[in-house]
Design a protein around this motif. Structure first.
Motif, PDB file in Angstrom:
ATOM      1  N   ILE A 119      27.183  49.034  60.729  1.00  0.00           N
ATOM      2  CA  ILE A 119      26.427  50.087  61.390  1.00  0.00           C
ATOM      3  C   ILE A 119      25.419  50.713  60.425  1.00  0.00           C
ATOM      4  O   ILE A 119      24.379  51.205  60.831  1.00  0.00           O
ATOM      5  CB  ILE A 119      27.391  51.168  61.955  1.00  0.00           C
ATOM      6  N   LEU A 120      25.702  50.664  59.141  1.00  0.00           N
ATOM      7  CA  LEU A 120      24.781  51.205  58.138  1.00  0.00           C
ATOM      8  C   LEU A 120      23.619  50.227  57.928  1.00  0.00           C
ATOM      9  O   LEU A 120      23.777  49.023  58.125  1.00  0.00           O
ATOM     10  CB  LEU A 120      25.523  51.447  56.822  1.00  0.00           C
ATOM     11  N   PRO A 121      22.467  50.733  57.500  1.00  0.00           N
ATOM     12  CA  PRO A 121      21.271  49.886  57.442  1.00  0.00           C
ATOM     13  C   PRO A 121      21.263  48.776  56.393  1.00  0.00           C
ATOM     14  O   PRO A 121      20.410  47.904  56.444  1.00  0.00           O
ATOM     15  CB  PRO A 121      20.142  50.885  57.191  1.00  0.00           C
ATOM     16  N   GLY A 122      22.152  48.758  55.449  1.00  0.00           N
ATOM     17  CA  GLY A 122      22.261  47.657  54.497  1.00  0.00           C
ATOM     18  C   GLY A 122      21.005  47.412  53.694  1.00  0.00           C
ATOM     19  O   GLY A 122      20.520  48.271  52.967  1.00  0.00           O
ATOM     20  N   ALA A 123      20.458  46.224  53.841  1.00  0.00           N
ATOM     21  CA  ALA A 123      19.298  45.801  53.053  1.00  0.00           C
ATOM     22  C   ALA A 123      18.092  46.724  53.274  1.00  0.00           C
ATOM     23  O   ALA A 123      17.312  46.949  52.354  1.00  0.00           O
ATOM     24  CB  ALA A 123      18.926  44.367  53.396  1.00  0.00           C
ATOM     25  N   LEU A 124      17.954  47.248  54.455  1.00  0.00           N
ATOM     26  CA  LEU A 124      16.823  48.146  54.724  1.00  0.00           C
ATOM     27  C   LEU A 124      16.925  49.437  53.923  1.00  0.00           C
ATOM     28  O   LEU A 124      15.907  49.993  53.506  1.00  0.00           O
ATOM     29  CB  LEU A 124      16.704  48.441  56.220  1.00  0.00           C
ATOM     30  N   ALA A 125      18.132  49.911  53.674  1.00  0.00           N
ATOM     31  CA  ALA A 125      18.308  51.102  52.842  1.00  0.00           C
ATOM     32  C   ALA A 125      17.892  50.807  51.409  1.00  0.00           C
ATOM     33  O   ALA A 125      17.226  51.630  50.759  1.00  0.00           O
ATOM     34  CB  ALA A 125      19.758  51.581  52.897  1.00  0.00           C
ATOM     35  N   ILE A 126      18.261  49.637  50.916  1.00  0.00           N
ATOM     36  CA  ILE A 126      17.862  49.252  49.556  1.00  0.00           C
ATOM     37  C   ILE A 126      16.345  49.099  49.481  1.00  0.00           C
ATOM     38  O   ILE A 126      15.702  49.583  48.554  1.00  0.00           O
ATOM     39  CB  ILE A 126      18.598  47.970  49.119  1.00  0.00           C
ATOM     40  N   TYR A 127      15.773  48.475  50.483  1.00  0.00           N
ATOM     41  CA  TYR A 127      14.319  48.296  50.545  1.00  0.00           C
ATOM     42  C   TYR A 127      13.631  49.663  50.600  1.00  0.00           C
ATOM     43  O   TYR A 127      12.619  49.883  49.931  1.00  0.00           O
ATOM     44  CB  TYR A 127      13.978  47.458  51.780  1.00  0.00           C
ATOM     45  N   ALA A 128      14.187  50.581  51.381  1.00  0.00           N
ATOM     46  CA  ALA A 128      13.625  51.937  51.476  1.00  0.00           C
ATOM     47  C   ALA A 128      13.695  52.654  50.130  1.00  0.00           C
ATOM     48  O   ALA A 128      12.814  53.463  49.808  1.00  0.00           O
ATOM     49  CB  ALA A 128      14.363  52.734  52.544  1.00  0.00           C
ATOM     50  N   ILE A 161      26.387  41.076  49.942  1.00  0.00           N
ATOM     51  CA  ILE A 161      26.572  41.839  48.707  1.00  0.00           C
ATOM     52  C   ILE A 161      25.836  41.156  47.556  1.00  0.00           C
ATOM     53  O   ILE A 161      25.145  41.815  46.773  1.00  0.00           O
ATOM     54  CB  ILE A 161      28.065  42.036  48.383  1.00  0.00           C
ATOM     55  N   ALA A 162      25.958  39.845  47.449  1.00  0.00           N
ATOM     56  CA  ALA A 162      25.283  39.119  46.365  1.00  0.00           C
ATOM     57  C   ALA A 162      23.769  39.309  46.440  1.00  0.00           C
ATOM     58  O   ALA A 162      23.124  39.622  45.428  1.00  0.00           O
ATOM     59  CB  ALA A 162      25.645  37.638  46.422  1.00  0.00           C
ATOM     60  N   LEU A 163      23.200  39.139  47.619  1.00  0.00           N
ATOM     61  CA  LEU A 163      21.747  39.279  47.753  1.00  0.00           C
ATOM     62  C   LEU A 163      21.288  40.718  47.544  1.00  0.00           C
ATOM     63  O   LEU A 163      20.232  40.961  46.947  1.00  0.00           O
ATOM     64  CB  LEU A 163      21.288  38.759  49.112  1.00  0.00           C
ATOM     65  N   GLN A 164      22.075  41.680  47.980  1.00  0.00           N
ATOM     66  CA  GLN A 164      21.698  43.074  47.773  1.00  0.00           C
ATOM     67  C   GLN A 164      21.790  43.465  46.301  1.00  0.00           C
ATOM     68  O   GLN A 164      20.956  44.221  45.805  1.00  0.00           O
ATOM     69  CB  GLN A 164      22.553  43.988  48.646  1.00  0.00           C
ATOM     70  N   VAL A 165      22.776  42.940  45.606  1.00  0.00           N
ATOM     71  CA  VAL A 165      22.865  43.184  44.162  1.00  0.00           C
ATOM     72  C   VAL A 165      21.651  42.558  43.464  1.00  0.00           C
ATOM     73  O   VAL A 165      21.073  43.166  42.554  1.00  0.00           O
ATOM     74  CB  VAL A 165      24.200  42.652  43.585  1.00  0.00           C
ATOM     75  N   ILE A 166      21.239  41.386  43.901  1.00  0.00           N
ATOM     76  CA  ILE A 166      20.034  40.761  43.336  1.00  0.00           C
ATOM     77  C   ILE A 166      18.820  41.657  43.567  1.00  0.00           C
ATOM     78  O   ILE A 166      17.981  41.834  42.663  1.00  0.00           O
ATOM     79  CB  ILE A 166      19.817  39.349  43.923  1.00  0.00           C
ATOM     80  N   MET A 167      18.711  42.258  44.746  1.00  0.00           N
ATOM     81  CA  MET A 167      17.600  43.172  45.023  1.00  0.00           C
ATOM     82  C   MET A 167      17.587  44.339  44.031  1.00  0.00           C
ATOM     83  O   MET A 167      16.536  44.705  43.489  1.00  0.00           O
ATOM     84  CB  MET A 167      17.684  43.724  46.453  1.00  0.00           C
ATOM     85  N   ILE A 168      18.755  44.908  43.794  1.00  0.00           N
ATOM     86  CA  ILE A 168      18.851  46.056  42.887  1.00  0.00           C
ATOM     87  C   ILE A 168      18.573  45.635  41.449  1.00  0.00           C
ATOM     88  O   ILE A 168      17.876  46.337  40.707  1.00  0.00           O
ATOM     89  CB  ILE A 168      20.234  46.732  43.028  1.00  0.00           C
ATOM     90  N   VAL A 169      19.088  44.488  41.048  1.00  0.00           N
ATOM     91  CA  VAL A 169      18.840  43.989  39.686  1.00  0.00           C
ATOM     92  C   VAL A 169      17.354  43.707  39.483  1.00  0.00           C
ATOM     93  O   VAL A 169      16.778  44.060  38.436  1.00  0.00           O
ATOM     94  CB  VAL A 169      19.703  42.727  39.390  1.00  0.00           C
TER      95      VAL A 169
END
Length: 160
Positions: free
Chosen positions: A24-33, A144-152
């Protein structure tokens, strides 16, 4: 303002990672934001077209992978299109209907009901339901792996 920006960036990163588990949480879009928040509060200077292209591609891959990996789990265990749809619906409404266990039971029940609707027997439907849970957990790992890559990548762009 910089401190507020960093607090918002970190909160968005945490919401994004939580979104990998709780759909329900925005996930990748929150990281992108968070990247835009950093730009507005601190600076867009570190980010060029390569950064934005990479991050956008990762977000697109995340959206495709989220559906594809979950569907793969259902299909791998012999599920039909109806069970893929049921599993997807279960992922979305399960956490609301069954708060403590809805994330697991939602896709399972949705896939079982979908497969029964498609005319399969109970044994096959339960097997497909298990596949939906396997697909869900596989999808969470990929997200999780792809989102961690985004943050890294974000951190690397700031450092270098």
């Amino acid at each position: 303002m910089e401190i507020i920006g960093w607090i918002l960036v970190i909160v968005l990163f945490l919401v994004g990672l939580a979104g990998a588990v709780y759909p329900i949480l925005p996930g990748a879009l929150a990281i992108y934001a968070a990247f835009f928040v950093y730009g507005f509060f601190i600076s867009f200077e570190p980010f060029g077209w390569i950064f934005w292209t990479l991050q956008t591609l990762i977000v697109v891959v995340l959206f495709v992978a989220d559906y594809a990996v979950n569907a793969w789990g259902v299909k791998r265990f012999g599920g039909s299109r109806a069970s893929v749809i049921g599993s997807t619906i279960g992922v979305l409404i399960g956490p609301f209907v069954i708060p403590a266990f809805g994330l697991i039971l939602g896709p399972f029940i949705g896939a079982v009901v979908g497969e029964l609707t498609a005319g399969s027997n109970v044994e096959r439907s339960v097997k497909v339901g298990i596949g939906s849970v396997v697909g869900l957990f596989s999808s969470i790992v990929v997200k999780i792996a792809l989102q961690v890559i985004m943050i890294v990548l974000f951190a690397l762009w700031l450092i270098f």
